[in-house]
Design a protein around this motif. Structure first.
Motif, PDB file in Angstrom:
ATOM      1  N   TYR A  36      55.664  -0.433  32.431  1.00  0.00           N
ATOM      2  CA  TYR A  36      55.815  -1.877  32.620  1.00  0.00           C
ATOM      3  C   TYR A  36      54.493  -2.505  33.059  1.00  0.00           C
ATOM      4  CZ  TYR A  36      60.758  -0.604  32.594  1.00  0.00           C
ATOM      5  OH  TYR A  36      61.984  -0.088  32.250  1.00  0.00           O
ATOM      6  N   VAL A  38      51.687  -5.301  33.557  1.00  0.00           N
ATOM      7  CA  VAL A  38      51.691  -6.753  33.676  1.00  0.00           C
ATOM      8  C   VAL A  38      50.433  -7.211  34.388  1.00  0.00           C
ATOM      9  CG1 VAL A  38      52.987  -6.730  35.851  1.00  0.00           C
ATOM     10  CG2 VAL A  38      53.039  -8.773  34.392  1.00  0.00           C
ATOM     11  N   ASN A  42      47.703 -13.626  33.252  1.00  0.00           N
ATOM     12  CA  ASN A  42      47.900 -13.863  31.824  1.00  0.00           C
ATOM     13  C   ASN A  42      49.364 -14.201  31.550  1.00  0.00           C
ATOM     14  OD1 ASN A  42      48.630 -12.955  29.012  1.00  0.00           O
ATOM     15  ND2 ASN A  42      46.411 -12.694  28.898  1.00  0.00           N
ATOM     16  N   LYS A  43      49.631 -15.417  31.090  1.00  0.00           N
ATOM     17  CA  LYS A  43      51.019 -15.851  30.872  1.00  0.00           C
ATOM     18  C   LYS A  43      51.728 -15.011  29.810  1.00  0.00           C
ATOM     19  CE  LYS A  43      50.034 -20.219  30.176  1.00  0.00           C
ATOM     20  NZ  LYS A  43      50.216 -21.682  29.908  1.00  0.00           N
ATOM     21  N   GLU A  44      50.995 -14.605  28.778  1.00  0.00           N
ATOM     22  CA  GLU A  44      51.608 -13.794  27.733  1.00  0.00           C
ATOM     23  C   GLU A  44      52.034 -12.438  28.289  1.00  0.00           C
ATOM     24  OE1 GLU A  44      48.767 -15.536  27.315  1.00  0.00           O
ATOM     25  OE2 GLU A  44      49.707 -17.100  26.084  1.00  0.00           O
ATOM     26  N   SER A  45      51.235 -11.901  29.182  1.00  0.00           N
ATOM     27  CA  SER A  45      51.572 -10.626  29.804  1.00  0.00           C
ATOM     28  C   SER A  45      52.818 -10.749  30.677  1.00  0.00           C
ATOM     29  CB  SER A  45      50.393 -10.128  30.657  1.00  0.00           C
ATOM     30  OG  SER A  45      50.716  -8.921  31.315  1.00  0.00           O
ATOM     31  N   THR A  47      55.258 -12.977  30.286  1.00  0.00           N
ATOM     32  CA  THR A  47      56.397 -13.138  29.381  1.00  0.00           C
ATOM     33  C   THR A  47      56.794 -11.801  28.763  1.00  0.00           C
ATOM     34  OG1 THR A  47      55.751 -15.412  28.850  1.00  0.00           O
ATOM     35  CG2 THR A  47      57.225 -14.304  27.302  1.00  0.00           C
ATOM     36  N   SER A  48      55.805 -11.012  28.402  1.00  0.00           N
ATOM     37  CA  SER A  48      56.059  -9.730  27.748  1.00  0.00           C
ATOM     38  C   SER A  48      56.872  -8.793  28.623  1.00  0.00           C
ATOM     39  CB  SER A  48      54.720  -9.072  27.382  1.00  0.00           C
ATOM     40  OG  SER A  48      54.932  -7.797  26.820  1.00  0.00           O
ATOM     41  N   ILE A  49      56.596  -8.755  29.918  1.00  0.00           N
ATOM     42  CA  ILE A  49      57.339  -7.854  30.803  1.00  0.00           C
ATOM     43  C   ILE A  49      58.803  -8.264  30.892  1.00  0.00           C
ATOM     44  CG2 ILE A  49      56.784  -9.072  32.957  1.00  0.00           C
ATOM     45  CD1 ILE A  49      56.939  -5.296  32.605  1.00  0.00           C
ATOM     46  N   GLU A  51      60.489  -9.802  28.565  1.00  0.00           N
ATOM     47  CA  GLU A  51      61.109  -9.533  27.273  1.00  0.00           C
ATOM     48  C   GLU A  51      61.558  -8.075  27.149  1.00  0.00           C
ATOM     49  OE1 GLU A  51      61.960 -11.505  24.874  1.00  0.00           O
ATOM     50  OE2 GLU A  51      61.039 -13.384  25.541  1.00  0.00           O
ATOM     51  N   LYS A  52      60.944  -7.191  27.917  1.00  0.00           N
ATOM     52  CA  LYS A  52      61.276  -5.772  27.856  1.00  0.00           C
ATOM     53  C   LYS A  52      62.474  -5.410  28.722  1.00  0.00           C
ATOM     54  CE  LYS A  52      56.495  -4.165  27.241  1.00  0.00           C
ATOM     55  NZ  LYS A  52      55.401  -3.381  27.880  1.00  0.00           N
ATOM     56  N   TYR A 100      64.568 -16.063  32.849  1.00  0.00           N
ATOM     57  CA  TYR A 100      65.034 -14.703  32.621  1.00  0.00           C
ATOM     58  C   TYR A 100      65.916 -14.190  33.749  1.00  0.00           C
ATOM     59  CZ  TYR A 100      61.613 -14.507  28.835  1.00  0.00           C
ATOM     60  OH  TYR A 100      60.912 -14.744  27.684  1.00  0.00           O
TER      61      TYR A 100
END
Length: 199
Positions: A36, A38, A42-45, A47-49, A51-52, A100
């Motif tokens: 995991y 993060v 970084n906003k994309e990072s 969001t990515s966590i 999403e998983k 989330y």
């Protein structure tokens, strides 16, 4: 509860993770994690966590940094380190995490004693900690679906800092006591609070 803990290998985050995993499903995330990863700058990072992971009941952030220099040595770029990491990193985490979380979920940030007490070379960190306190007070009133927002503000941690030496005017606190404050923040019903552990 399903909990995401960011900064799970740090001084505070590691102990909070080890305590909460005994009674909750805790996902430990940090910058160098293989499972995991993060980066809160970084906003994309961020969001990515999310999403998983499954829908969560709580998010705890124990990550973030800032410059340690005397005021006379601080440059604008030095200030931006803390602004991007500990300030906007946590602000962006709130904006993303709220979508989330389950209803009645919680977000708990980390600041510290330097928001209101002086320690040499800590002006840049005092700036971002104080800003987070103000933001939590206000933003907590506008979160929807019963989501709560708080921050934990500990003093220096005993063991990580000499037990008989004051930091920002206070002696260090035991990590076990700090862990209990995080647990109170996620399991209680308070919002908009700065949970101080140094007074």
């Amino acid at each position: 509860m399903k909990i995401l803990l960011i900064g799970s290998t740090g001084t505070i985050g590691k102990e909070v993770y080890n305590h909460l995993k005994n009674t909750h499903e805790v996902f430990g995330a940090h910058r160098n994690s293989n499972t995991y990863p993060v980066d809160i700058t970084n906003k994309e990072s961020i969001t990515s966590i999310f999403e998983k992971l499954p829908k969560l009941d709580a998010v705890i952030n124990a990550a973030g940094t800032a410059s340690w220099k005397h005021l006379q040595e601080l440059t604008e770029e030095d200030h931006y380190i803390g602004i991007q990491s500990k300030l906007m990193g946590q602000v962006n985490l709130i904006h993303i995490a709220k979508d989330y979380l389950n209803d009645q979920g919680s977000i708990t940030l980390t600041t510290g004693i330097l928001a209101e007490h002086y320690e040499p070379k800590a002006s840049a960190l005092s700036l971002v900690n104080g800003a987070i306190h103000s933001f939590v007070h206000s933003a907590s009133q506008e979160l929807e679906r019963g989501i709560r927002l708080n921050t934990v503000a500990p003093g220096a941690i005993a063991g990580d800092f000499p037990k008989d030496q004051k930091f920002a005017g206070y002696f260090p606190v035991e990590i076990s006591d700090v862990v209990k404050v995080y647990e109170e923040a996620i399991t209680g019903n308070k919002t908009g609070q700065v949970f101080k552990k140094y007074e």
